[in-house]
Design a protein around this motif. Structure first.
Motif, PDB file in Angstrom:
ATOM      1  N   SER A 198       0.835  -1.187   0.000  1.00 60.94           N
ATOM      2  CA  SER A 198       0.000   0.000   0.000  1.00 60.94           C
ATOM      3  C   SER A 198       0.874   1.242   0.000  1.00 60.94           C
ATOM      4  N   PRO A 199       0.401   2.325  -0.609  1.00 63.34           N
ATOM      5  CA  PRO A 199       1.198   3.553  -0.635  1.00 63.34           C
ATOM      6  C   PRO A 199       1.570   3.997   0.778  1.00 63.34           C
ATOM      7  N   LEU A 200       2.741   4.606   0.899  1.00 67.95           N
ATOM      8  CA  LEU A 200       3.173   5.063   2.213  1.00 67.95           C
ATOM      9  C   LEU A 200       3.853   6.416   2.101  1.00 67.95           C
ATOM     10  N   ARG A 201       3.892   7.113   3.229  1.00 68.12           N
ATOM     11  CA  ARG A 201       4.561   8.417   3.316  1.00 68.12           C
ATOM     12  C   ARG A 201       5.603   8.353   4.428  1.00 68.12           C
ATOM     13  N   GLN A 219      11.107  -0.190   4.861  1.00 71.98           N
ATOM     14  CA  GLN A 219       9.721  -0.446   4.496  1.00 71.98           C
ATOM     15  C   GLN A 219       9.598  -1.358   3.275  1.00 71.98           C
ATOM     16  N   LEU A 220      10.399  -1.087   2.252  1.00 68.85           N
ATOM     17  CA  LEU A 220      10.272  -1.861   1.008  1.00 68.85           C
ATOM     18  C   LEU A 220      10.724  -3.306   1.179  1.00 68.85           C
ATOM     19  N   CYS A 221      11.694  -3.525   2.061  1.00 69.05           N
ATOM     20  CA  CYS A 221      12.277  -4.862   2.214  1.00 69.05           C
ATOM     21  C   CYS A 221      11.864  -5.550   3.514  1.00 69.05           C
ATOM     22  N   ASP A 222      10.934  -4.932   4.252  1.00 78.43           N
ATOM     23  CA  ASP A 222      10.469  -5.524   5.518  1.00 78.43           C
ATOM     24  C   ASP A 222      11.637  -5.899   6.429  1.00 78.43           C
ATOM     25  N   LEU A 223      12.527  -4.950   6.659  1.00 77.22           N
ATOM     26  CA  LEU A 223      13.731  -5.225   7.452  1.00 77.22           C
ATOM     27  C   LEU A 223      13.472  -5.213   8.954  1.00 77.22           C
ATOM     28  N   ASN A 224      12.408  -4.529   9.366  1.00 72.87           N
ATOM     29  CA  ASN A 224      12.081  -4.424  10.798  1.00 72.87           C
ATOM     30  C   ASN A 224      13.253  -3.871  11.609  1.00 72.87           C
ATOM     31  N   GLU A 234       3.646   6.679   7.514  1.00 72.86           N
ATOM     32  CA  GLU A 234       2.183   6.564   7.438  1.00 72.86           C
ATOM     33  C   GLU A 234       1.820   5.722   6.230  1.00 72.86           C
ATOM     34  N   ARG A 235       0.789   4.915   6.379  1.00 69.32           N
ATOM     35  CA  ARG A 235       0.287   4.109   5.264  1.00 69.32           C
ATOM     36  C   ARG A 235      -1.140   4.518   4.914  1.00 69.32           C
ATOM     37  N   VAL A 282      -2.746   6.176   8.230  1.00 70.93           N
ATOM     38  CA  VAL A 282      -2.582   5.498   9.510  1.00 70.93           C
ATOM     39  C   VAL A 282      -1.116   5.577   9.891  1.00 70.93           C
ATOM     40  N   ALA A 283      -0.791   6.243  10.986  1.00 74.52           N
ATOM     41  CA  ALA A 283       0.592   6.370  11.440  1.00 74.52           C
ATOM     42  C   ALA A 283       1.089   5.054  11.987  1.00 74.52           C
TER      43      ALA A 283
END
Length: 307
Positions: free
Chosen positions: A2-5, A108-113, A296-297, A305-306
């Motif tokens: 989903s788009p994110l900021r 965010q793009l690679c779900d690195l956490n 935010e997504r 949603v923050a």
């Protein structure tokens, strides 16, 4: 996806004697609007951004790729719209904000956490010191940080809201040039005095004695005496702001921007007077950013949603 900021604040670092270790997050922002697509595309929506030829040349992309590769990941293609309110080469940590944006983009793009400690460490390795990265990441009045033994330790100094007034000239001063102005070494006496002033500045902030903190800010001997001749209207800004009630004024980062710290409510009055005095400057009250890096997504109902 989903788009994110991704939103990263600017920062004002050094704050007088807090050379390479103290900074404050300010309410000018770098914003990345990210959406999925089948090829890479980076577009600028602001004049406060450097030009680039290909997306692979873009600093934010390079940092994101470096971060992803460190974790053995490959960045998926996406579209990134970049907006910035942070002036370049003016002392507001534009490169640190961009580096942190790149780290978070990969996260965010690679779900690195990635943990905050990892983001701080990666950003400090890129910047060389944490005084811009730490406040941009965490927000807050004064963020003090130090890098040692492959770790970065930090603490935020709490306190009431203050007014900040920024004096931004048209001229640029590159950080590399501002570094060359400084001496390679300090005598033991010089270092002891400079660190004593920095210690008292932090102690007075913790005690809520902002008058004393302001005096210590203006007693720096690590970098301001060497850079002051290259900062337009340095003495005028310090003198006039003080007469109008500011606690103290300092070079922001490596300059040439300067920032005054004043009691809450004083900012507009000081800015109005200084605008008349310095018509060639952009003089503006700015707020301390308390949030730091934000993600935010956009959900299916098109609300933000923050995270």
């Amino acid at each position: 996806m989903s788009p994110l900021r991704i939103t990263v604040p600017a920062s004002s670092a050094n704050i007088g004697p807090g050379f390479d270790s103290v900074g404050v997050a300010v309410s000018c922002f770098l914003i990345l609007d990210v959406s999925e697509q089948d090829r890479w595309e980076i577009r600028h929506k602001s004049s406060h951004l450097p030009t680039f030829a290909e997306y692979t040349d873009h600093f934010i992309y390079q940092i994101a790729r470096r971060t992803a590769e460190y974790h053995n990941k490959e960045l998926p293609a996406c579209k990134v719209l970049v907006t910035s309110e942070i002036p370049l080469a003016r002392g507001f940590g534009s490169s640190a904000s961009a580096a942190l944006a790149g780290i978070e983009l990969a996260n965010q793009l690679c779900d690195l956490n990635l943990s905050d400690s990892q983001k701080l460490k990666y950003g400090t390795e890129i910047e060389g010191h944490p005084d811009n990265i730490a406040p941009a990441l965490f927000g807050g009045l004064m963020v003090t940080a130090v890098s040692h033994d492959d770790q970065v330790e930090y603490i935020s100094v709490p306190g009431p809201e203050l007014d900040l007034i920024a004096y931004i000239p048209e001229t640029e001063l590159k950080t590399e040039e501002a570094r060359r102005i400084l001496p390679e070494n300090y005598s033991r006496g010089q270092a002891a005095r400079a660190s004593s002033v920095g210690n008292l500045m932090i102690a007075s902030l913790l005690q809520g004695d902002y008058q004393l903190a302001g005096r210590m800010i203006e007693l720096d001997s690590f970098h301001e005496p060497y850079r002051a001749p290259y900062i337009p209207n340095y003495q005028i800004i310090r003198r006039e702001a003080s007469q109008l009630g500011a606690y103290g004024s300092a070079i922001s980062g490596a300059g040439p921007t300067m920032v005054s710290f004043a009691p809450k409510g004083y900012g507009p009055r000081i800015a109005k007077h200084m605008t008349t005095l310095l018509p060639e400057y952009k003089v503006m009250p700015i707020k301390i950013d308390s949030k730091g890096l934000q993600v935010e997504r956009v959900n299916l109902q098109n609300t933000i949603v923050a995270e």
